[in-house]
Design an enzyme around this catalytic site. Structure first.
Site, PDB file in Angstrom:
ATOM      1  N   TYR A   1      15.094  -1.781   0.268  1.00 43.17           N
ATOM      2  CA  TYR A   1      14.008  -0.866   0.710  1.00 43.17           C
ATOM      3  C   TYR A   1      12.842  -1.087  -0.193  1.00 43.17           C
ATOM      4  CZ  TYR A   1      11.687   3.324   2.433  1.00 43.17           C
ATOM      5  OH  TYR A   1      10.986   4.103   2.818  1.00 43.17           O
TER       6      TYR A   1
ATOM      7  N   LYS B   1       9.255  -2.691   0.796  1.00 44.67           N
ATOM      8  CA  LYS B   1       8.076  -1.601   0.881  1.00 44.67           C
ATOM      9  C   LYS B   1       6.956  -2.316  -0.066  1.00 44.67           C
ATOM     10  CE  LYS B   1       8.997   1.194   4.029  1.00 44.67           C
ATOM     11  NZ  LYS B   1       8.327   1.532   5.196  1.00 44.67           N
TER      12      LYS B   1
END
Length: 261
Positions: A156, A160
């Protein structure tokens, strides 16, 4: 009051719950017509029913990893509300696991949804945003995980961070086109995803819900979860005329947890 976004058509991905739903409702309140994009119809229908159905178009089956599905959704949305002028990339997933236990399939899935999904939707929507002309907006819901690291969400964080890099690069490419490109970076936010995580912690550890919640709020100097409406307020500001010179930015909404984008 003057509706700041009257006559504008916004498309919000992942609009069925949490931050996406809050953003969609806020854009509608500011006068925009909004395409609610997501994979499942029922949550999108619920958002539409609880806002202004006349200013909502439900684009179900909108899978950000499927370019054909995106093209189909965009075509239907433009037929309903006309030229697209605001794109909000919100769809994403945040599974957690120790780095050593992440499979190549898990890694690929997170990057496919959270990073390549933003690429897919933005690239396919861009001709429509350019056709709208001056004042078009691209806004992506990133995360403080795009600016710093967190344990057990390495995929993640990687995705991001990529979203922030893409935002900054595309902002420069489109600056002369009068299309702004920005990201908002919430910290831990009170969404169904967080509530599900709390349920799992309580079930697996036997800790109280209050103790589990403290794990999510301890890094926020304000000692609380961010509210989805706070993220939506930032998005509506970026979508409006007052933010015409704001581009290439990562706006942090995290109670002081991260101080610089």
């Amino acid at each position: 009051m003057v509706d700041k976004l009257a006559g504008r058509h916004a498309l919000v991905t992942g609009a069925g719950s949490g931050i996406g739903a809050a953003i969609a409702k806020a854009l509608i309140q500011e006068g925009a017509s909004v395409t609610l994009a997501g994979r499942r119809r029922e949550p999108l229908n619920s958002v539409a029913a609880n806002s202004d159905p006349a200013r909502c178009f439900v684009a179900a089956g909108f899978d950000v990893t499927d370019r054909t599905a995106i093209e189909t959704g965009l075509k239907a949305a433009i037929e309903r509300f006309g030229p697209l002028s605001i794109l909000v990339n919100n769809a994403g997933e945040a599974p957690s696991a120790p780095f050593e236990k992440i499979t190549p399939e898990d890694w690929g899935h997170v990057l496919s949804v959270d990073l390549t999904g933003v690429f897919n939707v933005t690239q396919l929507a861009l001709p429509h945003l350019k056709a709208h002309g001056e004042g078009a907006r691209i806004i992506t819901v990133a995360s403080t995980a795009g600016l710093t690291g967190y344990s057990y969400v390495s995929a993640y964080c990687a995705a991001k961070h990529g979203v922030i890099g893409l935002t900054r690069a595309l902002a420069l490419e489109l600056a002369r086109k009068s299309i702004t490109v920005n990201a908002v970076c919430p910290g831990f936010t009170d969404t169904p995803l967080i509530q599900k995580s709390l349920d799992m912690i309580v079930e697996k550890t036997g800790r109280s819900r209050e103790d589990a919640l403290r794990e999510f709020t301890k890094s926020n100097p304000q000692g609380r979860l961010v509210q989805p409406e706070e993220v939506a307020d930032a998005v509506t500001w970026l979508a409006g005329p007052a933010a015409s010179s704001i581009t290439g930015q990562a706006i942090i909404i995290a109670g002081g947890e991260v101080m610089s984008g």
